[in-house]
Motif scaffolding. Sequence first.
Motif, PDB file in Angstrom:
ATOM      1  N   GLN A 893       0.845  -1.195   0.000  1.00 49.72           N
ATOM      2  CA  GLN A 893       0.000   0.000   0.000  1.00 49.72           C
ATOM      3  C   GLN A 893       0.878   1.240   0.000  1.00 49.72           C
ATOM      4  OE1 GLN A 893      -2.286   1.340   3.612  1.00 49.72           O
ATOM      5  NE2 GLN A 893      -4.069   0.928   2.316  1.00 49.72           N
ATOM      6  N   VAL A 894       0.419   2.291  -0.701  1.00 50.39           N
ATOM      7  CA  VAL A 894       1.091   3.586  -0.630  1.00 50.39           C
ATOM      8  C   VAL A 894       0.037   4.668  -0.458  1.00 50.39           C
ATOM      9  CG1 VAL A 894       3.003   2.843  -2.113  1.00 50.39           C
ATOM     10  CG2 VAL A 894       1.062   4.060  -3.109  1.00 50.39           C
ATOM     11  N   VAL A 895       0.445   5.742   0.210  1.00 52.12           N
ATOM     12  CA  VAL A 895      -0.338   6.979   0.197  1.00 52.12           C
ATOM     13  C   VAL A 895       0.186   7.814  -0.962  1.00 52.12           C
ATOM     14  CG1 VAL A 895      -0.829   9.131   1.402  1.00 52.12           C
ATOM     15  CG2 VAL A 895      -0.808   6.978   2.667  1.00 52.12           C
ATOM     16  N   LEU A 896      -0.691   8.196  -1.863  1.00 52.83           N
ATOM     17  CA  LEU A 896      -0.284   8.944  -3.051  1.00 52.83           C
ATOM     18  C   LEU A 896      -0.651  10.414  -2.899  1.00 52.83           C
ATOM     19  CD1 LEU A 896       0.660   9.324  -5.949  1.00 52.83           C
ATOM     20  CD2 LEU A 896      -1.588   8.532  -6.725  1.00 52.83           C
ATOM     21  N   GLN A 897       0.380  11.262  -2.851  1.00 54.53           N
ATOM     22  CA  GLN A 897       0.175  12.700  -2.891  1.00 54.53           C
ATOM     23  C   GLN A 897       0.599  13.191  -4.270  1.00 54.53           C
ATOM     24  OE1 GLN A 897      -1.263  15.021  -0.925  1.00 54.53           O
ATOM     25  NE2 GLN A 897      -0.813  16.447  -2.590  1.00 54.53           N
ATOM     26  N   THR A 898      -0.365  13.253  -5.168  1.00 55.73           N
ATOM     27  CA  THR A 898      -0.071  13.698  -6.529  1.00 55.73           C
ATOM     28  C   THR A 898       0.264  15.180  -6.525  1.00 55.73           C
ATOM     29  OG1 THR A 898      -1.557  12.062  -7.480  1.00 55.73           O
ATOM     30  CG2 THR A 898      -0.996  13.940  -8.857  1.00 55.73           C
ATOM     31  N   HIS A 899       1.352  15.531  -7.189  1.00 58.82           N
ATOM     32  CA  HIS A 899       1.715  16.938  -7.283  1.00 58.82           C
ATOM     33  C   HIS A 899       0.680  17.680  -8.113  1.00 58.82           C
ATOM     34  CE1 HIS A 899       3.908  20.604  -8.177  1.00 58.82           C
ATOM     35  NE2 HIS A 899       4.764  20.287  -7.219  1.00 58.82           N
ATOM     36  N   CYS A 900       0.268  18.859  -7.640  1.00 61.83           N
ATOM     37  CA  CYS A 900      -0.802  19.606  -8.313  1.00 61.83           C
ATOM     38  C   CYS A 900      -0.471  19.893  -9.768  1.00 61.83           C
ATOM     39  CB  CYS A 900      -1.061  20.922  -7.591  1.00 61.83           C
ATOM     40  SG  CYS A 900      -1.688  20.732  -5.911  1.00 61.83           S
ATOM     41  N   GLN A 911      -0.132   9.430 -11.898  1.00 57.57           N
ATOM     42  CA  GLN A 911       0.636   8.654 -10.927  1.00 57.57           C
ATOM     43  C   GLN A 911      -0.120   7.413 -10.476  1.00 57.57           C
ATOM     44  OE1 GLN A 911       1.761  12.060  -8.275  1.00 57.57           O
ATOM     45  NE2 GLN A 911       3.744  11.070  -8.318  1.00 57.57           N
ATOM     46  N   LYS A 912      -1.420   7.553 -10.296  1.00 56.15           N
ATOM     47  CA  LYS A 912      -2.200   6.401  -9.854  1.00 56.15           C
ATOM     48  C   LYS A 912      -2.166   5.305 -10.905  1.00 56.15           C
ATOM     49  CE  LYS A 912      -6.562   5.342  -7.557  1.00 56.15           C
ATOM     50  NZ  LYS A 912      -7.867   5.895  -7.088  1.00 56.15           N
ATOM     51  N   SER A 913      -2.254   5.691 -12.170  1.00 56.97           N
ATOM     52  CA  SER A 913      -2.190   4.703 -13.251  1.00 56.97           C
ATOM     53  C   SER A 913      -0.832   4.025 -13.301  1.00 56.97           C
ATOM     54  CB  SER A 913      -2.485   5.379 -14.592  1.00 56.97           C
ATOM     55  OG  SER A 913      -3.799   5.896 -14.622  1.00 56.97           O
ATOM     56  N   SER A 922      -2.609  -1.460  -3.548  1.00 56.35           N
ATOM     57  CA  SER A 922      -3.520  -0.562  -2.833  1.00 56.35           C
ATOM     58  C   SER A 922      -2.942   0.846  -2.806  1.00 56.35           C
ATOM     59  CB  SER A 922      -3.750  -1.060  -1.406  1.00 56.35           C
ATOM     60  OG  SER A 922      -4.526  -0.138  -0.663  1.00 56.35           O
ATOM     61  N   VAL A 923      -3.756   1.812  -3.250  1.00 54.76           N
ATOM     62  CA  VAL A 923      -3.321   3.209  -3.270  1.00 54.76           C
ATOM     63  C   VAL A 923      -4.338   4.044  -2.498  1.00 54.76           C
ATOM     64  CG1 VAL A 923      -2.824   5.227  -4.692  1.00 54.76           C
ATOM     65  CG2 VAL A 923      -2.156   2.950  -5.493  1.00 54.76           C
ATOM     66  N   VAL A 924      -3.871   4.708  -1.452  1.00 59.47           N
ATOM     67  CA  VAL A 924      -4.692   5.669  -0.729  1.00 59.47           C
ATOM     68  C   VAL A 924      -4.435   7.017  -1.373  1.00 59.47           C
ATOM     69  CG1 VAL A 924      -5.183   6.740   1.498  1.00 59.47           C
ATOM     70  CG2 VAL A 924      -4.519   4.323   1.390  1.00 59.47           C
ATOM     71  N   TRP A 959      -2.820  10.043   8.561  1.00 54.36           N
ATOM     72  CA  TRP A 959      -3.271   9.582   9.879  1.00 54.36           C
ATOM     73  C   TRP A 959      -4.034   8.261   9.775  1.00 54.36           C
ATOM     74  CZ3 TRP A 959       0.147  12.537  10.767  1.00 54.36           C
ATOM     75  CH2 TRP A 959       0.116  13.917  10.850  1.00 54.36           C
ATOM     76  N   ASP A 960      -4.662   8.040   8.626  1.00 54.79           N
ATOM     77  CA  ASP A 960      -5.474   6.832   8.460  1.00 54.79           C
ATOM     78  C   ASP A 960      -4.678   5.619   7.996  1.00 54.79           C
ATOM     79  OD1 ASP A 960      -7.659   8.287   9.241  1.00 54.79           O
ATOM     80  OD2 ASP A 960      -8.432   8.611   7.210  1.00 54.79           O
ATOM     81  N   THR A 961      -3.375   5.764   7.832  1.00 56.43           N
ATOM     82  CA  THR A 961      -2.534   4.638   7.418  1.00 56.43           C
ATOM     83  C   THR A 961      -1.444   4.410   8.451  1.00 56.43           C
ATOM     84  OG1 THR A 961      -1.194   6.160   6.065  1.00 56.43           O
ATOM     85  CG2 THR A 961      -2.953   4.944   4.952  1.00 56.43           C
TER      86      THR A 961
END
Length: 1012
Positions: A893-900, A911-913, A922-924, A959-961
């Motif tokens: 699993q990763v938390v994905l913070q896509t750059h704006c 990035q998600k693709s 799993s991608v949060v 916080w949720d991961t």
Amino acid sequence: MTKTGIAAPSAAPAGGPGSGGLLAALAAAGIPADASPRRLAEYSYDASNYRVPPLAVVFPRSVDDVVAVLAVCRDTGTPLVSRGGGTSMAGNAIGPGVVLDFSRHLNRIHGIDEATGTVAVDPGVVLAVLSREVEQATGNRFTFAPDPSSKNRATVGGALGNDACGNHSVRYGRTSDHVTEIDVVTADGARLTATATGLHATDPADSFSERRAAALAAGLQELAHANLADFRVELGRIQRQVSGYHLANLLPEHGFNVARALVGSEGTCAVIVGARMKLVPKPASALLVCLGYADVVEAARDIETILEFSPAAVEGIDEAIVDTMRFRRGAGSVTGLPAGKAWLYVDLDGDDPASVQAAADRLLARLAENGRLIEGRPVPDDVERGSLWRVREDGAGLSSRLSTGGESWPGWEDSAVAPEKLADYLADFRNLLDQYGLQGVMYGHFGAGCMHIRITYDLRTAAGRDVFRTFSADAARLVVQHGGSLSGEHGDGRARSALLPLMYSPRLLTAFTAYRRLWDPAGILNPGSLTDPDPIDEHLALDGVPAREWRTSFDLRPLHAGGGSSVETDDPAPGAAVDPFVHAVQSCIGVGRCRTDAGGVMCPSYRATRDEKDSTRGRARVLQDMVRGARTVQEGWKSEEVREALDLCLSCKACSSDCPTGVDMATYKSEFFDHYYRGRLRPLSHFSLGWLPRWLKLTGRVAPLVNAVLATPLDKLAAKLGGLTTERSLPRFAGAGEWRTELAAAGVEMPRRTDGLTSPNPTDGVLLFVDTFTRGFRPAVAGAAARVLTGAGERTECSADACCGLTWISTGQLDTAKKLLANAAQVLDDGTERPIVVVEPSCAAALRKDLPELIPTEQARRVAARVQSFAAHVGELSAGGWTPSPAVPLPEQVVLQTHCHEYSVFGAGTQKSALAAVGVPSVVDATGCCGVAGNFGFEKEHFDVSMQVAEQALAPAMWDTSADTVILTDGFSCVMQVKQLDAARPGTHLAQLLDPGPVTDRTSTDRERETA
């Protein structure tokens, strides 16, 4: 006195004598009112063609505030306009005098009663929020039904004012079908509750309101009794007859339903301060069936067959909207459409998936027998379904700026007929458009016979406005000939009220006037609409914009799908002759998508402050007043009002992709700041951060010393001297040669020529562009990226002798930015078409988008076309069959913070693709801006907002991961925000995640530097 009987001060210009006494009276009543030029500019517009500057804007916090404001308006003869999300397309939410914005504070849900199937709400509650909260509270057993396309920013008060409907109105009808009681305040201060059987004082102990309720109820009964035949014959003839007042609800056979009669009165009778609304059961199973036709008329001819299957929704769009969506957001933005040039979306629902699927099969078989359907298919996939509905829901915005370079406008966007007459009406309407040489973009609620048609009027010229006026009258006559209504959902407002005599008899119009006077004898509520209306071509926003050249650094000429700007074509589209900067800022038409609280990224500052001035729309409206030289904003490039409006813009660029009309506020901000600060002292951060690439050349030589200093309390002093916040740790600097060492260890050919290339004519592989941020702060990422590319079999060369100028662009120092970009174009234009893979997504975005706009040359365009973000290139590699090395331990699993900037320029799902393609299960997805956004989050005056933005998506995802979940942060700004939130969880670049080298080689350098 004016024609509406309102005292002259109501018509006084903003800031004039009329506003002084009003503001003094409001202050004496304890009501904070904003009459600043910037605020008046923001509230001079809604989503219509019109502009009417108010005298003041008030954000009521209680019903008592509303009563107090009404008392002041009554005493001073000042008009009052109620406003929710400001999304009115008919001009219902603007007007002279005081604007009451309920969306900011009076936006609470007071109780959800599942037993009675009702909910009590304030008028400022957003419709989508209401539906979401009801569904969560009832375990998805119930929902709130009205769902106009603007539901994620439109409010309950606005829906009641217009009698809004929505996509599922075939099943659920109009807002008036879902109201039980409405609490209002009348212009004379009575607090009343309208019910399904009458009217009473909201507080029985309020004797004045009780007397007013009795007198008003008696007057309404007398009105109904005097007009029984007219109400029965002329009103309520079709499902979507929204034009005029809904007085048939006062008839005895309808139980004297005052609440329903009040719905659709567009704020002209009373001010809504609360409501009890009905809930509906939520179906257990639903399925979208998408149908393709040759054109909208052919699609409409199948409506009667479709309605036999009891659909919940039957929506339609034409090819112009689809083409524009693909042009603006890429081919992948529209998936799942069957063959055709017009499409219907049919929602079927039921108790279980099998029965719904069986109904879909029967429907497709019946339509095939009819012979008009080109192709149809069920759409069971939720992602595909969501993509298709986004096209429909963004229709109003998308159709305003078409892929052809043309532009269209509302005004006749809301007509309705009986569904069985829709095809014939559309055929005749197309003939009418042809007679006037106009084009119409067609979409809407086909199953209810309601069409939203935006038309290519030229509202900037007197001749074009004449066409608008005469065409609208002919269109009104046409819809009446087909037994229809001028308005089917949006209301009449300033757009259609003057045309009501073409639809209704003089007797009924007289009854409308009497009805309004019973409620508001003084005539102070929303003048100009419904009765005694303004002409439809009065107060047009595009009228009166002076011809002036606004010299800009950015090439802002509108593009079309042919690849060039519309001003370069032989047949320029309407609007193409307008100054490019004026045309760009006028691309905002007020649909308000930037005011949503969920979905997409736009607009992070509005989500933090909930203030219109911090929305993309609010900023655009102030810029629009700037280019028109309005009294609200007069100083042009030196306007303090515009600078204030742009202050909290994070330059995230999300609006350039999330906004249906393509507003690019980051670009406008950069352009404005470039002019505003000429001859003025800039903020210190424009030097400390704006000149960052220059400083990095110096710090790289003495990085150990600089880092040692920053590890002491002197880092706070350094931050203060640079105009930066002391609340955020400064990054640690890399040595000048670290990135070269990393690349050498990865076996990448190093640059030996000044242009950064090792071979004069390379013909294959990729060019890895190592940007300033990567060289200065994250050199290990350069090595990781090189190893991934070479490991994928790519012949990889490196270029680093250029800068994208991003920091100068974001701070509006465009002369320097253009020099740097011109050099970058020369360095990177190597005569090949091989991809230029950029490690830092913000730099990739600058080279892809800003380069050709600031350096509008063929060379710049060639280079820009080759630029890819690292994630985008990984996606291409995966599509070509590449998979990561088995030695790479991909996380579960990763938390994905896509750059704006990557989100807006390379696609929201880039990035998600890529993660899905390489096998991350799993991608949060922390969809939203991180809050740092380049220099913004480091500036002391913006730190608090920066952290509020982080709390919208990134912080909750963290916080949720678990603490060991990888946080993917390709952007350096995102790395710094992650560190601010939790220094023990460093951000990781996708290249580091996929790096086939040893873990210690991959991350240790950056980890040590970031946690030092």
